[in-house]
Design a protein around this motif. Structure first.
Motif: not given
Length: 646
Positions: A221-237
């Motif tokens: 939302r607020d920082r939607w233009r930014e990439d997810y940190p790698k660890n967060t993306l891994a958790e989403l995975g």
């Protein structure tokens, strides 16, 4: 969910007969099982069977390993000790055979032919047959597709909880293609553990969709233009993998509305970049949320140059152009992608407006539009409402049902545990699906969400109360005492608020009926009737006072008790207050001055209960816990005036 089999398995360990009619008491009636969601069709055959200690699986080629594992787990928990495999059914049935696969399998078609049954040919559909044959029997789980076969196993899970399984044919498929939840509330988002458990729960009730859209995820939302940190993306995975295992479509939602510049090509590139990163972890379903924003101003000068002065009609054009570009990008980059989903700025009614007309005219017809009904929190939704929405948006809408979400002021101090109701049968013809917006409390959301998904699966046969009771049994692991305690608790959290002053479901209807009966009996003046009513009140008060401890020790998932902790604390105190109130009425009925002491102590406990606060930060609004408010508190306050004490 699998823990639910434990009690049944222990009961069935001593059953040593083969899968045959001799497992049933001679002359005993064959009864129809109650299954949830209610199947489209279920018919009893002749006779009934009992699972024995050994079973042979015939697994069609291409059947997912996870689906087979679920079948094995269900059978083991039902008392089956030995599970072997075979390539096909024998010419002479000499034991128990379970055939698993889709309609493409010759073994499945052979088994269906032996039972005289055709496959359900709807998407996500399945057929289950059970027949006694020779010295054994055949259970067939036949899916129209892999999803349908997975749903068939969820039905098998319920069937084997009975010690006796009747010969039957089930033909089943969902009425609505999209069923599930959208984590779209404000306040504390769920943890990854919450989400993983929720996906397991959704699988058990035959949902197929989870939308990841927490308002407090800054990267969505607020920082939607930014990439997810790698660890967060891994958790989403990891979460995406859990969804895939459970046959749930994981939908990722981005909310760029507060800052997006619709006409800037760079913004589309940023959306594409974010979606590509999510595609790398297995996400193929996407969503753009444009709710809770204003269209009276642009976020950039480029939009004013491209679309003119800000306003409803211009916003519709700008949003449609942007979303069409996102859909075109999905078409170009992801052949697995489902149609884009969007929630419009006017999501809360079906009235004609310049914004809706503009969106209807310009938005790619492939894009799915979500809509909350006749209001943000609608008291009811009729088929005519869905028809009006179809006309307004130019397509069938996907209902975003704001129940049981508790992130608005009117829900302060409440868990919303009433059954899902006041949605009209026949809505499947006018909607593409329903997504429930749950509470900040994941486990406590399950009773209501169970109803939402069951309605979306089979709206015409949906029964709100029976489904509500089923949800309690699931939380209780089948234990009757815990189920009763949960229903007692649910009743004290039955109110369903709206954004206005009038709730769309009443508070504590079962408790109110008991308390009203006491009032009427006392007012009537008959001594015997009054005595019986007070005795009933004592039983009711005892149940209230005991419910919290029963729930804490009996629920399958401890998360439910943890999330409900202050409510259970308050319920226990209110139960004790009602016990003392009943004692006071009994004393007053006998002209004993002890009534005054009982009533005074009850008043003190009621004040303590009313002062208990919600868990700080767990929901958007903190405040005092409410337990059957307007019913229980009123009765405890009025009781000293019902019988004169001399």
């Amino acid at each position: 969910m699998n823990k639910l089999f434990t009690c049944v398995a222990l009961l069935m360990l001593g059953v040593g007969t083969s899968f045959a009619q001799m497992g049933q008491t001679p002359g005993a009636p064959v009864t129809l099982p109650m299954l949830f969601p209610t199947p489209q069709s279920i018919e009893l055959g002749k006779g009934a069977m009992v699972l024995g200690r050994s079973t042979t699986l015939i697994i069609a080629p291409g059947t997912e390993t996870g689906t087979v594992d679920l079948v094995r787990a269900a059978l083991r928990l039902a008392g089956v000790k030995t599970i072997t495999t075979a390539q096909k059914l024998p010419s002479v049935t000499d034991g128990i055979y379970v055939v698993i696969g889709t309609v493409k399998s010759a073994a499945v078609n052979d088994a269906l032919k032996q039972s005289g049954t055709a496959i359900d040919n709807h998407t996500e559909g399945y057929t289950i047959t059970s027949i006694a044959k020779g010295n054994g029997g055949i259970i067939t789980l036949a899916g129209h597709d892999a999803d349908g076969l997975f749903h068939a196993v969820q039905t098998l899970r319920q069937l084997v909880q009975r010690s006796v399984i009747p010969a039957l044919v089930i033909q089943d498929h969902p009425a609505m293609p999209i069923r599930g939840t959208i984590e779209g509330f404000y306040g504390a988002p769920w943890t990854m553990e919450n989400r993983s458990k929720h996906l397991d729960f959704l699988a058990g009730v035959k949902a197929n969709t989870y939308v990841y859209s927490p308002k407090d995820d800054p990267y969505a939302r607020d920082r939607w233009r930014e990439d997810y940190p790698k660890n967060t993306l891994a958790e989403l995975g990891k979460l995406v993998a859990t969804a895939q295992r459970n046959h749930i479509n994981f939908v990722y939602a981005v909310s760029p509305g507060p800052t997006v510049c619709f006409s800037d090509p760079a913004e589309l590139k940023l959306i594409e970049r974010k979606f590509e990163a999510l595609r790398s972890i297995g996400v193929h379903n996407f969503y753009v949320a444009l709710d809770d924003i204003e269209y009276t101003k642009w976020n950039c000068d480029k939009d004013k140059a491209a679309f003119g002065e800000p306003g409803a009609e211009a916003a519709g054009v700008a949003q449609a152009k942007f979303l069409n570009a996102v859909q075109a990008s999905l078409n170009a980059h992801d052949p697995k992608a489902q149609p884009l989903i969007m929630v419009p700025t006017e999501y809360y009614d079906a009235k004609e407006s310049p914004y809706k007309a503009s969106l209807r005219k310009h938005l790619d017809p492939k894009i799915v539009v979500q809509w909350t009904g006749t209001d943000v929190v609608p008291p009811a939704i009729a088929t005519t409402d869905a028809q009006a929405a179809t006309k307004a948006f130019g397509r069938k809408t996907l209902l975003w049902d704001n129940y049981p979400v508790n992130d608005y002021a009117q829900t302060t101090g409440r868990l919303l545990l009433a059954p899902y109701t006041r949605r009209e049968a026949g809505l499947a013809e006018g909607l593409s699906g329903i997504l429930s917006n749950p509470m900040n409390q994941e486990a406590a959301s399950r009773p209501a969400v169970t109803g939402v998904v069951a309605f979306a699966w089979n709206d015409k046969a949906y029964d709100a109360n029976r489904t509500w009771h089923f949800s309690a049994r699931e939380l209780a692991g089948g234990d009757q005492r815990t189920t009763a305690a949960l229903l007692t608790f649910f009743d004290t959290q039955h109110i369903a608020p709206t954004f206005g002053n009038q709730p769309w479901q009443e508070q504590a209807p079962r408790l109110k009926a008991t308390l009203d009966a006491v009032r009427e009996a006392i007012a009537g003046g008959d001594a015997a009737t009054r005595k019986q009513a007070i005795a009933n009140l004592v039983k009711c008060a005892d149940d209230l006072a005991a419910a919290s401890d029963v729930i804490r020790s009996g629920v399958v998932d401890p998360a439910f008790a943890q999330e409900a902790r202050p409510w259970l604390d308050a319920l226990q105190l209110w139960g004790r207050a009602l016990q003392l109130t009943a004692a006071g009425l009994n004393a007053a009925d006998q002209s004993s001055p002890a009534a005054i002491r009982y009533f005074a102590t009850a008043k003190k406990l009621a004040a303590e209960a009313a002062a208990i606060q919600s868990i700080k930060g767990a929901t958007r609004f903190d405040g005092p816990i409410k337990i059957a408010d307007g019913v229980l508190d009123t009765f405890v306050a009025d009781a000293p005036k019902l019988i004169a004490v001399e």
